[in-house]
Scaffold this motif. Sequence first.
Motif, PDB file in Angstrom:
ATOM      1  N   CYS A  62     -28.603   2.446 -65.060  1.00  0.00           N
ATOM      2  CA  CYS A  62     -28.255   1.018 -65.003  1.00  0.00           C
ATOM      3  C   CYS A  62     -27.889   0.570 -63.594  1.00  0.00           C
ATOM      4  CB  CYS A  62     -27.106   0.728 -65.968  1.00  0.00           C
ATOM      5  SG  CYS A  62     -26.444  -0.958 -65.844  1.00  0.00           S
ATOM      6  N   GLY A  63     -26.919   1.230 -63.000  1.00  0.00           N
ATOM      7  CA  GLY A  63     -26.503   0.854 -61.650  1.00  0.00           C
ATOM      8  C   GLY A  63     -25.486  -0.271 -61.588  1.00  0.00           C
ATOM      9  N   GLU A  64     -25.127  -0.858 -62.744  1.00  0.00           N
ATOM     10  CA  GLU A  64     -24.074  -1.871 -62.752  1.00  0.00           C
ATOM     11  C   GLU A  64     -22.726  -1.155 -62.822  1.00  0.00           C
ATOM     12  OE1 GLU A  64     -24.365  -5.250 -62.518  1.00  0.00           O
ATOM     13  OE2 GLU A  64     -26.488  -4.879 -62.145  1.00  0.00           O
ATOM     14  N   PRO A  65     -21.824  -1.366 -61.846  1.00  0.00           N
ATOM     15  CA  PRO A  65     -20.580  -0.581 -61.801  1.00  0.00           C
ATOM     16  C   PRO A  65     -19.686  -0.761 -63.015  1.00  0.00           C
ATOM     17  CG  PRO A  65     -20.503  -2.409 -60.233  1.00  0.00           C
ATOM     18  CD  PRO A  65     -21.921  -2.317 -60.726  1.00  0.00           C
ATOM     19  N   GLU A  66     -19.820  -1.883 -63.727  1.00  0.00           N
ATOM     20  CA  GLU A  66     -18.973  -2.103 -64.902  1.00  0.00           C
ATOM     21  C   GLU A  66     -19.348  -1.193 -66.070  1.00  0.00           C
ATOM     22  OE1 GLU A  66     -19.017  -5.840 -62.479  1.00  0.00           O
ATOM     23  OE2 GLU A  66     -20.559  -4.506 -63.275  1.00  0.00           O
ATOM     24  N   LEU A  67     -20.587  -0.701 -66.088  1.00  0.00           N
ATOM     25  CA  LEU A  67     -21.023   0.174 -67.174  1.00  0.00           C
ATOM     26  C   LEU A  67     -20.623   1.606 -66.837  1.00  0.00           C
ATOM     27  CD1 LEU A  67     -22.539   0.095 -69.895  1.00  0.00           C
ATOM     28  CD2 LEU A  67     -24.579   0.836 -68.655  1.00  0.00           C
ATOM     29  N   THR A  68     -19.680   2.150 -67.573  1.00  0.00           N
ATOM     30  CA  THR A  68     -19.184   3.498 -67.343  1.00  0.00           C
ATOM     31  C   THR A  68     -19.428   4.351 -68.582  1.00  0.00           C
ATOM     32  OG1 THR A  68     -16.964   3.036 -68.197  1.00  0.00           O
ATOM     33  CG2 THR A  68     -17.365   2.589 -65.846  1.00  0.00           C
ATOM     34  N   PRO A  69     -19.446   5.678 -68.423  1.00  0.00           N
ATOM     35  CA  PRO A  69     -19.588   6.538 -69.601  1.00  0.00           C
ATOM     36  C   PRO A  69     -18.497   6.302 -70.642  1.00  0.00           C
ATOM     37  CG  PRO A  69     -19.956   7.796 -67.596  1.00  0.00           C
ATOM     38  CD  PRO A  69     -19.454   6.452 -67.164  1.00  0.00           C
ATOM     39  N   ALA A  70     -17.266   6.060 -70.187  1.00  0.00           N
ATOM     40  CA  ALA A  70     -16.167   5.845 -71.130  1.00  0.00           C
ATOM     41  C   ALA A  70     -16.347   4.548 -71.907  1.00  0.00           C
ATOM     42  CB  ALA A  70     -14.837   5.833 -70.383  1.00  0.00           C
ATOM     43  N   LEU A  71     -16.835   3.501 -71.261  1.00  0.00           N
ATOM     44  CA  LEU A  71     -17.098   2.240 -71.966  1.00  0.00           C
ATOM     45  C   LEU A  71     -18.160   2.454 -73.040  1.00  0.00           C
ATOM     46  CD1 LEU A  71     -17.101  -0.812 -72.468  1.00  0.00           C
ATOM     47  CD2 LEU A  71     -18.572  -1.078 -70.475  1.00  0.00           C
ATOM     48  N   MET A  72     -19.255   3.131 -72.672  1.00  0.00           N
ATOM     49  CA  MET A  72     -20.317   3.372 -73.642  1.00  0.00           C
ATOM     50  C   MET A  72     -19.846   4.276 -74.777  1.00  0.00           C
ATOM     51  SD  MET A  72     -23.822   3.695 -71.400  1.00  0.00           S
ATOM     52  CE  MET A  72     -24.768   3.937 -72.910  1.00  0.00           C
ATOM     53  N   ALA A  73     -19.000   5.260 -74.458  1.00  0.00           N
ATOM     54  CA  ALA A  73     -18.477   6.154 -75.489  1.00  0.00           C
ATOM     55  C   ALA A  73     -17.595   5.396 -76.474  1.00  0.00           C
ATOM     56  CB  ALA A  73     -17.694   7.291 -74.846  1.00  0.00           C
ATOM     57  N   SER A  74     -16.745   4.527 -75.948  1.00  0.00           N
ATOM     58  CA  SER A  74     -15.897   3.719 -76.824  1.00  0.00           C
ATOM     59  C   SER A  74     -16.744   2.832 -77.728  1.00  0.00           C
ATOM     60  CB  SER A  74     -14.934   2.862 -75.983  1.00  0.00           C
ATOM     61  OG  SER A  74     -14.077   2.108 -76.810  1.00  0.00           O
ATOM     62  N   GLN A  75     -17.807   2.286 -77.175  1.00  0.00           N
ATOM     63  CA  GLN A  75     -18.703   1.446 -77.967  1.00  0.00           C
ATOM     64  C   GLN A  75     -19.392   2.260 -79.072  1.00  0.00           C
ATOM     65  OE1 GLN A  75     -21.941  -0.313 -75.761  1.00  0.00           O
ATOM     66  NE2 GLN A  75     -22.152  -2.006 -77.209  1.00  0.00           N
ATOM     67  N   LEU A  76     -19.880   3.449 -78.755  1.00  0.00           N
ATOM     68  CA  LEU A  76     -20.513   4.310 -79.764  1.00  0.00           C
ATOM     69  C   LEU A  76     -19.525   4.680 -80.865  1.00  0.00           C
ATOM     70  CD1 LEU A  76     -22.557   6.679 -77.449  1.00  0.00           C
ATOM     71  CD2 LEU A  76     -23.528   5.135 -79.167  1.00  0.00           C
ATOM     72  N   TYR A  77     -18.294   4.935 -80.473  1.00  0.00           N
ATOM     73  CA  TYR A  77     -17.268   5.279 -81.458  1.00  0.00           C
ATOM     74  C   TYR A  77     -17.066   4.139 -82.450  1.00  0.00           C
ATOM     75  CZ  TYR A  77     -12.645   6.176 -83.403  1.00  0.00           C
ATOM     76  OH  TYR A  77     -11.588   6.348 -84.259  1.00  0.00           O
ATOM     77  N   CYS A 136     -26.747  -2.942 -70.065  1.00  0.00           N
ATOM     78  CA  CYS A 136     -27.029  -3.271 -68.665  1.00  0.00           C
ATOM     79  C   CYS A 136     -27.572  -4.684 -68.556  1.00  0.00           C
ATOM     80  CB  CYS A 136     -28.024  -2.258 -68.093  1.00  0.00           C
ATOM     81  SG  CYS A 136     -28.143  -2.280 -66.304  1.00  0.00           S
ATOM     82  N   SER A 137     -28.494  -5.026 -69.468  1.00  0.00           N
ATOM     83  CA  SER A 137     -29.051  -6.369 -69.481  1.00  0.00           C
ATOM     84  C   SER A 137     -27.973  -7.407 -69.776  1.00  0.00           C
ATOM     85  CB  SER A 137     -30.159  -6.455 -70.530  1.00  0.00           C
ATOM     86  OG  SER A 137     -30.646  -7.773 -70.668  1.00  0.00           O
ATOM     87  N   ALA A 142     -24.153 -11.589 -68.132  1.00  0.00           N
ATOM     88  CA  ALA A 142     -22.760 -12.041 -68.107  1.00  0.00           C
ATOM     89  C   ALA A 142     -22.306 -12.372 -66.694  1.00  0.00           C
ATOM     90  CB  ALA A 142     -21.863 -10.953 -68.711  1.00  0.00           C
ATOM     91  N   LYS A 143     -22.670 -11.526 -65.744  1.00  0.00           N
ATOM     92  CA  LYS A 143     -22.223 -11.717 -64.364  1.00  0.00           C
ATOM     93  C   LYS A 143     -22.893 -12.916 -63.698  1.00  0.00           C
ATOM     94  CE  LYS A 143     -21.871  -7.778 -62.015  1.00  0.00           C
ATOM     95  NZ  LYS A 143     -22.200  -6.397 -61.583  1.00  0.00           N
TER      96      LYS A 143
END
Length: 360
Positions: A62-77, A136-137, A142-143
């Motif tokens: 993605c390359g967008e700094p707001e997207l982190t592994p922890a954010l995606m993990a929380s979302q999957l949870y 990412c999209s 949003a930004k």
Amino acid sequence: MKALFSAAAALIGLVILTIVALLGVLLIDADAEATQATDGGGGLRGVPEEFRPWLFKAVAACGEPELTPALMASQLYHEAGFKTDPKSATSDMAAKGPAQFIDATWATYGRDDDGNGRNTPWDIGDAVMAQGRYMCSMLKTAKSSGFGGDPRALALAGYNAGWGAVERFRGVPPIWFARRPGRAEGETYAYVKAIMADISKFEGPSQLQVSGHGNGADALRRASTRLGTPYSWGGGTPNGPSTGFCDGTNGYLGGRCSASVTAGFDCSSLVQYAYWPSTHLPRVAAAQYGATSDRPVSRDALQPGDLLFWSHGGSGSIYHVAIYAGDGNVLHAPRTGRVVEVQPITAAMPAGDYYGATRP
């Protein structure tokens, strides 16, 4: 007269709708600031091993700094609890797999990322990479939208309810909003709030290990908890990341004002945050130099926590400050489009601009 009363009622209703929508955005944004990642999401914990490599790969793609592994993990949870079987990971709206894709959205974002010859939301690799592309999209949208609030919260709301719902309220839909007729009210609002609140549960150890104690080591340790946080010109306070502003020259990315929609730090607010509350440094780099210049440090005597400054010429033209991290490295917030990171001193800023170092 009836027409006048009808028009007035409609106007009042519109005002109430706007106020409620804004209140929802403010609440989500407040929660986001209170639960910022402790290490920028650079590490992971509490994530099933089979998901981990795909989370890092999706973030890197993605390359967008707001997207982190922890954010995606929380979302999957919160989407399906990391479950991958049809019985447990199929919703009543026919969303499928660990990332909960409906067929129409999968047709846009789904690919055979794991190379097994199948393109399916049930495969972990395919699902997580599609989740990353979709988020990412949403983050990019949003930004660039100009809407207030944390872009991560806006992106999550778009993922859950569709971007049209975010546009309708110019932010995260309020607590009374229902995604579909007959659906529970507040589903999207609760979804965003829960994911943002749980990001920290999935963060791994800090990317920078700091030993020792004292004013400088403690400041470096506190700053290291913000590794991976986006740069935001004018953003950041002693309490943590915040959105910034653009001044006609700074804060822009791709021709748009990035700072006003990015919760993060600039170089001097990160330093102020690191030393707060034991040492109350001023807000801007030049003033921080002025407040500590009576304690200069030579390049060969640097200790973790010392402040390094770069200038275009003289103390009045200081434009950047960083924190010495040991081993010839600094921890700093470099510029718009980057994140809080560790770099060699020689690569942090132009070598000829180096002005000196101080010890707060």
